[in-house]
Motif scaffolding. Structure first.
Motif: not given
Lengths: 115, 118
Positions: B58-59, B68-70, B74-76
């Motif tokens: 995470n950033e 980011f969850q592969k 998802s990239f919330n």
């Protein structure tokens, strides 16, 4: 300011006409991308050039064409314009196109209105 | 085929609230890149972040953070303590690696319009 310039900012023309949109990439960027943003289609990729060569084509109509010149600026030509071509046209540039796509920096866009 | 879905068309919050913008993507490539762009009312597209498919960390950048969850594709994007200046349309985008045939062009979601009220 992204460093990408586009001219003109606004363009109003009539159906059936032909227009040329111009883009100058950021200094040092070899890739230029064109995108169209319309209310119904959203943001769509049209075409990409890398160092003067066409690299990829998206949903670009046959009435549209583009080129990238030796000084790396690019032009998007739209002909036989229809009402549905009214949109915001963005140019973006990045250092490279493959294999690791860098972030693309977008110009301010050209708003085209076809009456 | 590659696709980006931003299910939230519009979100309205009051200043200082936290807000999360959802992004779900589809791709067959194992190497791909995800981006977020901001489009304020003035119309320009402003780059916010790029993530590659091998980096699930995470950033956080100031009030902005990305998850980011592969596993869920998802990239919330979360804005903490939102401000009126955050009002804009936010786009999530996907770019496939060279093996996918793409040359780096972006596939955008439809965008989420965020309105932050004072």
């Amino acid at each position: 300011d992204s460093g990408v310039t586009q001219t003109p900012k606004h363009l109003i023309t009539a159906t059936g006409q032909r227009v040329t949109l111009r883009c100058s990439p950021r200094s040092g960027d070899l890739s230029v991308y064109w995108y169209q943003q319309s209310l119904d289609q959203g943001l769509q990729f049209l075409i990409q050039y890398y160092n003067g060569e066409e690299r990829a084509k998206g949903n670009i109509l046959e009435r549209f064409s583009a080129q990238q010149f030796p000084d790396l600026h690019s032009e998007l030509n739209l002909s036989s314009l229809e009402l549905g071509d009214s949109a915001l046209y963005f140019c973006a540039s990045s250092k490279v196109g493959t294999p690791s796509p860098n972030e693309q920096f977008f110009g301010p866009g050209t708003r085209l209105t076809v009456l | 085929a590659q696709k980006v879905t931003q299910a939230q068309t519009e979100i309205s919050v009051v200043e200082k609230e936290d807000v999360t913008l959802d992004c779900v993507y589809e791709t067959r490539d194992t190497t791909y890149y995800l981006f977020w762009y901001k489009q304020p009312p003035s119309g320009e597209l402003v780059f916010l972040i790029r993530r590659n498919s091998f980096d699930e960390q995470n950033e956080i950048s100031g009030r902005y953070s990305w998850n980011f969850q592969k596993s869920t594709s998802s990239f919330n994007f979360t804005i903490t303590a939102s401000q009126v200046v955050d009002s804009a349309v936010y786009f999530c985008a996907l770019s496939e690696g060279a093996l996918g045939g793409s040359q780096g062009n972006l596939i955008f979601g439809k965008g989420t319009k965020l309105s932050v009220k004072p």
